[in-house]
Design a protein around this motif. Structure first.
Motif, PDB file in Angstrom:
ATOM      1  N   GLY A  25     -70.813  28.248  37.383  1.00  0.00           N
ATOM      2  CA  GLY A  25     -69.926  29.404  37.379  1.00  0.00           C
ATOM      3  C   GLY A  25     -68.474  29.050  37.620  1.00  0.00           C
ATOM      4  O   GLY A  25     -67.586  29.455  36.868  1.00  0.00           O
ATOM      5  N   SER A  26     -68.202  28.260  38.653  1.00  0.00           N
ATOM      6  CA  SER A  26     -66.811  27.938  38.993  1.00  0.00           C
ATOM      7  C   SER A  26     -66.312  26.659  38.347  1.00  0.00           C
ATOM      8  O   SER A  26     -65.120  26.490  38.124  1.00  0.00           O
ATOM      9  CB  SER A  26     -66.664  27.825  40.524  1.00  0.00           C
ATOM     10  OG  SER A  26     -67.496  26.795  41.026  1.00  0.00           O
ATOM     11  N   LEU A  27     -67.226  25.734  38.038  1.00  0.00           N
ATOM     12  CA  LEU A  27     -66.832  24.444  37.463  1.00  0.00           C
ATOM     13  C   LEU A  27     -67.522  24.206  36.118  1.00  0.00           C
ATOM     14  O   LEU A  27     -67.773  23.068  35.736  1.00  0.00           O
ATOM     15  CB  LEU A  27     -67.185  23.308  38.440  1.00  0.00           C
ATOM     16  CG  LEU A  27     -66.487  23.360  39.800  1.00  0.00           C
ATOM     17  CD1 LEU A  27     -67.145  22.401  40.774  1.00  0.00           C
ATOM     18  CD2 LEU A  27     -65.004  23.049  39.664  1.00  0.00           C
ATOM     19  N   GLY A  28     -67.801  25.287  35.422  1.00  0.00           N
ATOM     20  CA  GLY A  28     -68.599  25.205  34.202  1.00  0.00           C
ATOM     21  C   GLY A  28     -67.995  24.360  33.107  1.00  0.00           C
ATOM     22  O   GLY A  28     -68.700  23.606  32.422  1.00  0.00           O
ATOM     23  N   MET A  29     -66.679  24.442  32.907  1.00  0.00           N
ATOM     24  CA  MET A  29     -66.045  23.679  31.835  1.00  0.00           C
ATOM     25  C   MET A  29     -66.125  22.179  32.114  1.00  0.00           C
ATOM     26  O   MET A  29     -66.411  21.381  31.211  1.00  0.00           O
ATOM     27  CB  MET A  29     -64.579  24.110  31.684  1.00  0.00           C
ATOM     28  CG  MET A  29     -63.907  23.573  30.437  1.00  0.00           C
ATOM     29  SD  MET A  29     -64.633  24.192  28.905  1.00  0.00           S
ATOM     30  CE  MET A  29     -64.169  25.931  29.003  1.00  0.00           C
ATOM     31  N   LEU A  30     -65.898  21.788  33.349  1.00  0.00           N
ATOM     32  CA  LEU A  30     -65.995  20.371  33.712  1.00  0.00           C
ATOM     33  C   LEU A  30     -67.430  19.883  33.608  1.00  0.00           C
ATOM     34  O   LEU A  30     -67.690  18.767  33.135  1.00  0.00           O
ATOM     35  CB  LEU A  30     -65.470  20.154  35.130  1.00  0.00           C
ATOM     36  CG  LEU A  30     -64.001  20.515  35.393  1.00  0.00           C
ATOM     37  CD1 LEU A  30     -63.635  20.229  36.845  1.00  0.00           C
ATOM     38  CD2 LEU A  30     -63.069  19.765  34.461  1.00  0.00           C
ATOM     39  N   ALA A  31     -68.386  20.716  34.059  1.00  0.00           N
ATOM     40  CA  ALA A  31     -69.790  20.333  33.978  1.00  0.00           C
ATOM     41  C   ALA A  31     -70.245  20.218  32.529  1.00  0.00           C
ATOM     42  O   ALA A  31     -70.986  19.291  32.166  1.00  0.00           O
ATOM     43  CB  ALA A  31     -70.649  21.352  34.726  1.00  0.00           C
ATOM     44  N   PHE A  32     -69.799  21.141  31.671  1.00  0.00           N
ATOM     45  CA  PHE A  32     -70.182  21.083  30.258  1.00  0.00           C
ATOM     46  C   PHE A  32     -69.608  19.847  29.578  1.00  0.00           C
ATOM     47  O   PHE A  32     -70.284  19.191  28.778  1.00  0.00           O
ATOM     48  CB  PHE A  32     -69.711  22.343  29.536  1.00  0.00           C
ATOM     49  CG  PHE A  32     -69.976  22.317  28.057  1.00  0.00           C
ATOM     50  CD1 PHE A  32     -71.251  22.481  27.562  1.00  0.00           C
ATOM     51  CD2 PHE A  32     -68.925  22.122  27.158  1.00  0.00           C
ATOM     52  CE1 PHE A  32     -71.503  22.445  26.197  1.00  0.00           C
ATOM     53  CE2 PHE A  32     -69.164  22.085  25.796  1.00  0.00           C
ATOM     54  CZ  PHE A  32     -70.465  22.258  25.312  1.00  0.00           C
ATOM     55  N   ALA A  33     -68.354  19.521  29.896  1.00  0.00           N
ATOM     56  CA  ALA A  33     -67.745  18.327  29.303  1.00  0.00           C
ATOM     57  C   ALA A  33     -68.486  17.067  29.732  1.00  0.00           C
ATOM     58  O   ALA A  33     -68.676  16.138  28.934  1.00  0.00           O
ATOM     59  CB  ALA A  33     -66.276  18.238  29.699  1.00  0.00           C
ATOM     60  N   THR A  34     -68.920  17.043  30.997  1.00  0.00           N
ATOM     61  CA  THR A  34     -69.694  15.900  31.472  1.00  0.00           C
ATOM     62  C   THR A  34     -71.016  15.796  30.719  1.00  0.00           C
ATOM     63  O   THR A  34     -71.436  14.700  30.314  1.00  0.00           O
ATOM     64  CB  THR A  34     -69.960  16.035  32.978  1.00  0.00           C
ATOM     65  OG1 THR A  34     -68.699  16.103  33.675  1.00  0.00           O
ATOM     66  CG2 THR A  34     -70.750  14.855  33.500  1.00  0.00           C
ATOM     67  N   LEU A  35     -71.673  16.933  30.499  1.00  0.00           N
ATOM     68  CA  LEU A  35     -72.913  16.937  29.721  1.00  0.00           C
ATOM     69  C   LEU A  35     -72.654  16.528  28.274  1.00  0.00           C
ATOM     70  O   LEU A  35     -73.442  15.786  27.674  1.00  0.00           O
ATOM     71  CB  LEU A  35     -73.543  18.328  29.774  1.00  0.00           C
ATOM     72  CG  LEU A  35     -74.861  18.513  29.009  1.00  0.00           C
ATOM     73  CD1 LEU A  35     -75.955  17.625  29.595  1.00  0.00           C
ATOM     74  CD2 LEU A  35     -75.291  19.983  29.050  1.00  0.00           C
ATOM     75  N   LEU A  36     -71.531  16.977  27.726  1.00  0.00           N
ATOM     76  CA  LEU A  36     -71.195  16.656  26.339  1.00  0.00           C
ATOM     77  C   LEU A  36     -70.978  15.154  26.142  1.00  0.00           C
ATOM     78  O   LEU A  36     -71.198  14.626  25.045  1.00  0.00           O
ATOM     79  CB  LEU A  36     -69.931  17.422  25.924  1.00  0.00           C
ATOM     80  CG  LEU A  36     -69.554  17.418  24.435  1.00  0.00           C
ATOM     81  CD1 LEU A  36     -70.647  18.085  23.614  1.00  0.00           C
ATOM     82  CD2 LEU A  36     -68.222  18.127  24.234  1.00  0.00           C
ATOM     83  N   SER A  37     -70.573  14.463  27.199  1.00  0.00           N
ATOM     84  CA  SER A  37     -70.323  13.024  27.079  1.00  0.00           C
ATOM     85  C   SER A  37     -71.596  12.248  26.761  1.00  0.00           C
ATOM     86  O   SER A  37     -71.535  11.123  26.264  1.00  0.00           O
ATOM     87  CB  SER A  37     -69.700  12.487  28.371  1.00  0.00           C
ATOM     88  OG  SER A  37     -70.611  12.569  29.453  1.00  0.00           O
ATOM     89  N   PHE A  38     -72.768  12.846  27.011  1.00  0.00           N
ATOM     90  CA  PHE A  38     -74.026  12.179  26.686  1.00  0.00           C
ATOM     91  C   PHE A  38     -74.259  12.111  25.172  1.00  0.00           C
ATOM     92  O   PHE A  38     -75.121  11.373  24.715  1.00  0.00           O
ATOM     93  CB  PHE A  38     -75.197  12.894  27.357  1.00  0.00           C
ATOM     94  CG  PHE A  38     -75.315  12.598  28.824  1.00  0.00           C
ATOM     95  CD1 PHE A  38     -76.174  11.608  29.272  1.00  0.00           C
ATOM     96  CD2 PHE A  38     -74.561  13.291  29.750  1.00  0.00           C
ATOM     97  CE1 PHE A  38     -76.283  11.323  30.631  1.00  0.00           C
ATOM     98  CE2 PHE A  38     -74.663  13.020  31.106  1.00  0.00           C
ATOM     99  CZ  PHE A  38     -75.522  12.025  31.544  1.00  0.00           C
ATOM    100  N   ALA A  39     -73.497  12.908  24.407  1.00  0.00           N
ATOM    101  CA  ALA A  39     -73.632  12.883  22.956  1.00  0.00           C
ATOM    102  C   ALA A  39     -72.683  11.880  22.298  1.00  0.00           C
ATOM    103  O   ALA A  39     -72.759  11.687  21.082  1.00  0.00           O
ATOM    104  CB  ALA A  39     -73.378  14.281  22.386  1.00  0.00           C
ATOM    105  N   LEU A  40     -71.813  11.247  23.092  1.00  0.00           N
ATOM    106  CA  LEU A  40     -70.868  10.282  22.538  1.00  0.00           C
ATOM    107  C   LEU A  40     -71.573   8.963  22.237  1.00  0.00           C
ATOM    108  O   LEU A  40     -72.629   8.666  22.813  1.00  0.00           O
ATOM    109  CB  LEU A  40     -69.721  10.056  23.526  1.00  0.00           C
ATOM    110  CG  LEU A  40     -68.864  11.283  23.861  1.00  0.00           C
ATOM    111  CD1 LEU A  40     -67.772  10.914  24.844  1.00  0.00           C
ATOM    112  CD2 LEU A  40     -68.269  11.897  22.602  1.00  0.00           C
ATOM    113  N   PRO A  41     -71.020   8.161  21.326  1.00  0.00           N
ATOM    114  CA  PRO A  41     -71.669   6.891  20.972  1.00  0.00           C
ATOM    115  C   PRO A  41     -71.849   5.956  22.161  1.00  0.00           C
ATOM    116  O   PRO A  41     -72.863   5.262  22.264  1.00  0.00           O
ATOM    117  CB  PRO A  41     -70.712   6.295  19.926  1.00  0.00           C
ATOM    118  CG  PRO A  41     -69.976   7.463  19.368  1.00  0.00           C
ATOM    119  CD  PRO A  41     -69.844   8.438  20.489  1.00  0.00           C
ATOM    120  N   LEU A  42     -70.870   5.911  23.077  1.00  0.00           N
ATOM    121  CA  LEU A  42     -70.982   5.062  24.253  1.00  0.00           C
ATOM    122  C   LEU A  42     -71.792   5.780  25.323  1.00  0.00           C
ATOM    123  O   LEU A  42     -71.442   6.876  25.734  1.00  0.00           O
ATOM    124  CB  LEU A  42     -69.587   4.714  24.793  1.00  0.00           C
ATOM    125  CG  LEU A  42     -68.705   3.868  23.873  1.00  0.00           C
ATOM    126  CD1 LEU A  42     -67.334   3.670  24.504  1.00  0.00           C
ATOM    127  CD2 LEU A  42     -69.356   2.519  23.596  1.00  0.00           C
TER     128      LEU A  42
END
Length: 367
Positions: free
Chosen positions: A256-273
């Protein structure tokens, strides 16, 4: 033009957050009624230490307050000079929080080479710590824990050699005897080294085990038989199965309060590295440790500090992940690097709005 406007917005918002943090902290430092629930126990421990008595006398057995001695040792110097005063643990907590914010900003700037993300990390860390009645001018043992953890992580991330590795183990050991959550971060660093830097894994593992057992034995001998009972057993006695607290931590506080940062961290798992491998993966492992510490805190009678470790680590890992994801997407045909940077800045502006929205009620109660 858009990128400049977003950058200006972040600098302005960050400056206002820092000024607001200082103003609210000064107000709480001077308020004799505003303090954390553990403040009396911390002051009692610090007074015992200042007078060279055990901070764990038999009379405190069964008090239910689980406190490691690390933070009380830091406060005892002020107690020795000024006597026990309510502002002393708040001042130590405030200084620790400010140092954590400075170190976090330097780390983000070094990882991203972007000053705007560095100052934004500082502001989000201060807001994520909780603009509530107690957090800005305190934080108690968790504030010192996070400072020790962050210094340890910086040593592992940027220093090389066996001496630096052992130094990091010393700092993690100090964190473990400041707050039990330090064990999560020490183990997270252990896994990081096992995967990404095995040459330093063995020296770190040996040093960590030796130092923890040595400090444990020394404190048991120096502070009396009630040390283990109050420092470790009290934490175990406070454990409860509270699924509602866990859902509140994951859904309302974290997403709720840190959702954008948490989502970006999760999104990093889709990066090639793979984000859990390589020298830069340390921050991801610190994030895993913070989540583990937060989950355990929600299953305790004292769950007030569940979000604080996760908020600090996300203030570092989140901006780094946002920029990496945006730059990766901007590498596709038809996209531009400038556009990717603008998207990253826009995401951080949205995160600021989320933090402000979740802070208004607490700010209204504190003012």
């Amino acid at each position: 033009m858009t990128r400049r406007l977003l950058r200006l917005t972040l600098w302005l918002a960050s400056s206002l957050v820092v000024l607001g943090f200082f103003a609210l902290s000064v107000r709480i430092l001077r308020d004799p009624q505003s303090g954390a629930p553990t403040e009396p126990a911390i002051l009692a421990q610090a007074e015992h230490l200042a007078n060279f008595r055990t901070p764990y006398p038999e009379t405190t057995a069964g008090s239910g307050v689980a406190l490691m001695p690390g933070f009380s040792v830091a406060v005892s110097g002020l107690v020795l000079m000024f006597g026990p005063q309510p502002w002393e643990p708040r001042l130590v907590g405030l200084l620790c929080t400010l140092l954590v914010a400075i170190v976090a900003g330097i780390v983000v700037h070094r990882e991203t080479k972007t000053p705007t993300l560095g100052i934004t990390s500082v502001a989000m860390l201060l807001m994520g710590q909780g603009f509530d009645v107690h957090a800005p001018a305190g934080g108690g043992p968790v504030s010192l824990l996070l400072l020790l953890v962050l210094i340890s992580a910086v040593i592992l991330r940027y220093a090389e050699g066996r001496a630096a590795t052992i130094g990091a183990a010393v700092m993690f050991t100090a964190a473990c005897f400041t707050h039990p959550a330090g064990l999560w971060f020490a183990f997270g660093a252990l896994v990081y080294l096992a995967i990404s830097d095995y040459k330093r894994f063995i020296p770190y593992a040996i040093a960590l085990v030796v130092f923890i057992f040595a400090v444990q034995a020394s404190l048991t001998w120096a502070m009396g038989p009630w040390f283990n009972f109050q420092a470790w057993d009290a934490s175990i006695r406070q454990a409860r199965f509270e699924p509602a607290n866990l859902l509140n931590f994951m859904g309302t506080q974290l997403l709720g309060s840190l959702g954008m940062l948490a989502f970006a961290t999760l999104l990093s798992f889709a990066l090639p590295l793979e984000p859990w491998r390589g020298t830069a993966s340390l921050w991801m492992w610190m994030w895993f440790a913070a989540i583990g510490a937060g989950i355990m805190a929600t299953q305790s009678l004292n769950s007030g500090d569940a979000l604080r470790p996760a908020a600090v680590v996300l203030a570092i890992l989140g901006p780094i992940s946002i920029l990496r994801a945006a730059l990766h997407l901007s590498a596709w045909p038809g996209a531009t690097r400038t556009g990717g940077q603008a998207v990253a800045l826009a995401a951080l502006v949205l995160q600021f709005i989320m933090l402000v929205a979740h802070s208004t009620a607490a700010l209204r109660a504190a003012v």
